[in-house]
Design an enzyme around this catalytic site. Sequence first.
Site, short mmCIF file in Angstrom:
data_model
loop_
_atom_site.label_atom_id
_atom_site.label_comp_id
_atom_site.label_asym_id
_atom_site.label_seq_id
_atom_site.Cartn_x
_atom_site.Cartn_y
_atom_site.Cartn_z
N TRP A 147 39.24 40.22 25.86
CA TRP A 147 37.94 39.87 25.25
C TRP A 147 37.13 41.13 24.94
O TRP A 147 36.51 41.22 23.88
CB TRP A 147 37.14 38.94 26.19
CG TRP A 147 37.59 37.51 26.15
CD1 TRP A 147 38.82 37.05 25.73
CD2 TRP A 147 36.83 36.36 26.51
NE1 TRP A 147 38.85 35.67 25.83
CE2 TRP A 147 37.66 35.23 26.30
CE3 TRP A 147 35.53 36.18 27.00
CZ2 TRP A 147 37.21 33.92 26.56
CZ3 TRP A 147 35.08 34.88 27.26
CH2 TRP A 147 35.92 33.77 27.05
N GLY A 187 41.53 42.69 29.73
CA GLY A 187 40.63 43.33 28.77
C GLY A 187 40.68 42.80 27.35
O GLY A 187 40.07 43.38 26.45
N LYS A 211 33.91 29.77 30.78
CA LYS A 211 35.08 28.91 30.99
C LYS A 211 34.86 28.03 32.21
O LYS A 211 34.25 28.46 33.18
CB LYS A 211 36.31 29.79 31.21
CG LYS A 211 37.52 28.98 31.68
CD LYS A 211 38.79 29.59 31.32
CE LYS A 211 39.21 30.65 32.31
NZ LYS A 211 40.39 31.33 31.80
N ASP A 263 35.01 34.52 31.42
CA ASP A 263 36.34 33.89 31.35
C ASP A 263 36.91 33.87 32.77
O ASP A 263 38.12 33.77 32.97
CB ASP A 263 37.24 34.72 30.40
CG ASP A 263 38.46 33.93 29.91
OD1 ASP A 263 38.43 32.69 29.96
OD2 ASP A 263 39.43 34.58 29.46
N ASP A 276 35.38 43.00 36.52
CA ASP A 276 36.47 42.21 37.11
C ASP A 276 36.78 42.77 38.49
O ASP A 276 36.56 43.95 38.75
CB ASP A 276 37.74 42.24 36.25
CG ASP A 276 38.63 41.01 36.47
OD1 ASP A 276 38.73 40.17 35.56
OD2 ASP A 276 39.22 40.88 37.57
N ASP A 292 33.72 42.10 42.66
CA ASP A 292 33.59 40.65 42.61
C ASP A 292 32.24 40.34 41.98
O ASP A 292 31.20 40.74 42.50
CB ASP A 292 33.67 40.11 44.05
CG ASP A 292 33.59 38.60 44.11
OD1 ASP A 292 33.04 37.98 43.17
OD2 ASP A 292 34.07 38.03 45.10
N1 SAM Z 1 39.24 37.31 29.21
C1 SAM Z 1 40.27 38.11 29.86
C2 SAM Z 1 41.05 38.83 28.78
O1 SAM Z 1 40.90 38.48 27.60
O2 SAM Z 1 41.78 39.77 29.11
C3 SAM Z 1 41.17 37.28 30.75
C4 SAM Z 1 40.47 36.81 32.01
S1 SAM Z 1 41.49 36.03 33.21
C5 SAM Z 1 41.77 34.44 32.50
C6 SAM Z 1 40.38 35.67 34.52
C7 SAM Z 1 39.89 36.87 35.29
O3 SAM Z 1 38.80 36.49 36.11
C8 SAM Z 1 40.92 37.51 36.21
O4 SAM Z 1 41.19 38.81 35.80
C9 SAM Z 1 40.24 37.50 37.58
O5 SAM Z 1 40.47 38.68 38.33
C10 SAM Z 1 38.78 37.39 37.20
N2 SAM Z 1 37.90 36.87 38.25
C11 SAM Z 1 37.98 35.69 38.90
N3 SAM Z 1 37.01 35.59 39.82
C12 SAM Z 1 36.27 36.73 39.73
C13 SAM Z 1 35.14 37.22 40.42
N4 SAM Z 1 34.54 36.50 41.39
N5 SAM Z 1 34.65 38.43 40.08
C14 SAM Z 1 35.23 39.16 39.11
N6 SAM Z 1 36.32 38.76 38.43
C15 SAM Z 1 36.84 37.56 38.73
#
Ligand code: SAM
Length: 198
Positions: A36, A34, A152, A112, A71, A87
């Site tokens: 961002w 969380g 990203k 992200d 997420d 998802d």
């Molecule tokens: N920006 C976030 C923060 O500041 O807290 C950090 C994000 S972290 C680097 C990447 C996130 O992408 C993970 O929590 C992962 O569960 C999520 N993620 C990856 N693939 C996903 C998808 N298909 N659907 C939803 N979330 C996804």
Amino acid sequence: NYRARSAFKLLELDRKYNFIKPGSVFIDCGAAPGGWSQVISRKVLPEFDITTEGIKDFETKLNGNLIIAVDSLPIEPIPGVNVIQGDFTDISTQQKVKELLKEREVDVILSDMAPNFSGQHFIDHVKSMELCESSLNFAERVLKSGGTFLCKFLMGESDLEFRNNLKTKFDSVRHEKPQAVRKKSSEGYFMCLGYKKK
Ligand code: SAM
């Protein structure tokens, strides 16, 4: 203090491009834990002190801001942020986002999202680009003219092709690597401004 170090990347990009503006609609894809969404909430709703529970009654206090965080993992409440667990590549999750939008167009879409790393760079790169495509496809359906898209990606053979595709859809597309990203990391961000809505 933020829940994730990644918050500093967003703060850095916002200092440079100033795209987190009050009165806007934001979608934060891959938002857990969380960081961002905290950055957005603190910037556009500094006085807001209730969680998503009360959102209907407090709509006036939202001052036109709508923040949606998505997420597959759970996210602890953040003031003024609507959390959707699912998802993002699933149509049903995107449908839930659309319901919250109530036809409003979106100012800023952030992703992200990162795949679970397999350790094999090529595979991780390909999965990362699929996540980029998914958020871009969604952006094309809901972003307003002039809107902002930030995503990203893991650098690799097909990021140039994705970038060229972005260039046909936005006035400006920049490859950014914020200071807060570890030097060795192969991740980058595409900062896209000025969506050219058809
Ligand atoms: N920006 C976030 C923060 O500041 O807290 C950090 C994000 S972290 C680097 C990447 C996130 O992408 C993970 O929590 C992962 O569960 C999520 N993620 C990856 N693939 C996903 C998808 N298909 N659907 C939803 N979330 C996804």
